[in-house]
Design a protein around this motif. Structure first.
Motif, mmCIF file in Angstrom:
data_model
loop_
_atom_site.group_PDB
_atom_site.id
_atom_site.type_symbol
_atom_site.label_atom_id
_atom_site.label_comp_id
_atom_site.label_asym_id
_atom_site.label_seq_id
_atom_site.Cartn_x
_atom_site.Cartn_y
_atom_site.Cartn_z
ATOM 1 N N UNK A 78 20.676 9.366 55.163
ATOM 2 C CA UNK A 78 19.923 10.162 54.183
ATOM 3 C C UNK A 78 20.175 9.619 52.772
ATOM 4 N N UNK A 79 21.400 9.260 52.501
ATOM 5 C CA UNK A 79 21.737 8.727 51.175
ATOM 6 C C UNK A 79 22.170 7.263 51.326
ATOM 7 N N UNK A 80 21.672 6.412 50.437
ATOM 8 C CA UNK A 80 22.120 5.015 50.434
ATOM 9 C C UNK A 80 21.283 4.081 51.286
ATOM 10 N N UNK A 81 20.142 4.561 51.786
ATOM 11 C CA UNK A 81 19.310 3.712 52.642
ATOM 12 C C UNK A 81 18.471 2.736 51.828
ATOM 13 N N UNK A 82 18.446 2.949 50.509
ATOM 14 C CA UNK A 82 17.691 2.040 49.639
ATOM 15 C C UNK A 82 18.411 1.965 48.296
ATOM 16 N N UNK A 85 28.468 8.166 45.315
ATOM 17 C CA UNK A 85 28.699 9.183 46.352
ATOM 18 C C UNK A 85 28.892 8.527 47.726
ATOM 19 N N UNK A 86 28.167 7.449 47.994
ATOM 20 C CA UNK A 86 28.340 6.779 49.299
ATOM 21 C C UNK A 86 29.747 6.199 49.412
ATOM 22 N N UNK A 87 30.191 5.522 48.370
ATOM 23 C CA UNK A 87 31.495 4.857 48.467
ATOM 24 C C UNK A 87 32.656 5.851 48.419
ATOM 25 N N UNK A 88 32.410 7.019 47.832
ATOM 26 C CA UNK A 88 33.457 8.059 47.781
ATOM 27 C C UNK A 88 33.349 9.009 48.972
ATOM 28 N N UNK A 89 32.303 8.822 49.778
ATOM 29 C CA UNK A 89 32.041 9.723 50.906
ATOM 30 C C UNK A 89 31.907 11.183 50.479
#
Ligand code: TYM
Length: 329
Positions: free
Chosen positions: A182-186, A248-252
């Protein structure tokens, strides 16, 4: 239930942060409970001109990054597409079931072709999604984790598989599903956040092998907007939204959680926090990458992977040939 999970990356350039967030970092989590196939789509890298040595080096680098990201060659099958001739064979067969109309709708082809002179658009660039369908169908993959830009290609693969099964009234192929975060796909370019980050955009991309000082500099000078509010708004604040996504992706954590951390912060402070987490991630990844390179394990991994992959891929080709009436002993 155990499923077949498959994905690949093409060695057209150095891996960038979008490849990592949208695809690479998601692969290893499947390997304990599923049958995982992860390959290097080296035949796909020939669709645009590429220097042979660069292609060779990029290919080995991707294997090293697969391992650095935690893929275990004893659990996952890691291999080169060109080491398994069944990819080309099934690709040739499937080409007869794909329609020009649907191929003409492939956005990635249209985008890439639009940058070329008509006389230099290779046929391989056009038929690329058919080969990609073969990659997936050979291994009976159900789950295909990819970034958003590959969704249309996996959907074409589904259509081809369904068409084929319908034509021969048998479930010859498993119907795959693209799995897109959902997040980080692009992840977008840092220099132009309305464009996707890609392996060929020196100012806007962050390469996994980049020097960390250069990474920090690129993030600190990322294009943002004239406001001073760290808020997710893809339409009106594409630069800040992209940095929030990366953070947010790298911090989960979720985007909302990230937004809360930066209430009242100026862009400089926010960018520094993004640079810190990106650099920490890359530092760890680069250390593991260096260990893999020093271990000299790559050839062995690829040989073992090719043997395991070939067995399954050859069985599929045999099954397909029999179904369509090609003579097989
Ligand atoms: P490739 O090599 O362009 O990209 C590899 C993976 O990275 C994802 N990706 C991104 N994700 C988020 N943000 C970005 N900016 C970004 N850029 C790239 C891609 O979506 C992809 O998941 N056709 C494929 C390779 C391939 C393949 C396959 C994949 C060939 N056969 C079979 C899956 C299954 C490609 O060119 O990916």
């Amino acid at each position: 239930m155990e499923q077949v999970v498959l994905s690949g990356i093409k060695p057209t350039g150095q891996l960038q942060l979008g490849n990592y967030i949208g695809a690479l970092r998601n692969f290893a989590k499947y390997q304990d409970d599923n049958q995982v196939f992860v390959f290097i789509a080296d035949l796909h890298a020939l669709t645009l001109p590429i220097d042979p040595q660069v292609l060779y080096n990029n290919t080995r680098d991707i294997v090293a990054f697969y391992l650095a990201c935690g893929l275990d060659p004893n659990k996952a099958t890691i291999f080169l597409q060109s080491d398994v001739p069944a990819h080309s064979e099934l690709g040739t067969i499937l080409g007869n079931y794909a329609y020009m109309g649907e191929m003409n709708r492939m956005t990635q082809f249209k985008e890439k072709a639009s940058k070329l002179n008509d006389k230099s658009i290779g046929l391989g660039l056009y038929t690329y999604p058919v080969l990609m369908a073969a990659d997936i169908l050979l291994y009976n993959a159900k789950t295909v984790p990819v970034g958003e830009d590959q969704k249309q290609h996996v959907e074409l693969c589904r259509n081809l598989a369904e068409r084929f099964n319908h034509r021969y009234k048998q479930d010859v192929f498993t119907i795959p599903t693209p799995v897109i975060n959902k997040t980080g796909a692009r992840i977008m370019s840092l220099s132009d956040p309305t464009k996707k980050m890609s392996k060929s955009d020196p100012k806007g991309d962050i390469l996994l092998k980049d020097d960390l000082k250069a990474v920090r500099k690129k993030i600190m000078s990322a294009v943002t907007d004239l406001e001073c509010e760290v808020r997710y708004d893809k339409e009106n604040k594409p630069g800040i939204s992209n940095l929030l996504t990366i953070y947010s992706c790298l911090k989960d954590i979720t985007i909302e959680e990230a937004e809360k951390e930066f209430i009242g912060c100026n862009y400089g402070t926010f960018k520094k926090a993004v640079a810190d987490v990106v650099c920490a991630t890359l530092e760890e990844l680069q250390a593991k990458y260096n260990q893999v390179i020093e271990s000299g394990i790559i050839d062995e991994v690829l040989q073992k992977g090719a043997e395991k992959a070939s067995k399954i891929a050859n069985e599929t080709v045999k099954r397909v040939k029999k179904v369509i009436g090609l003579y097989t002993k």
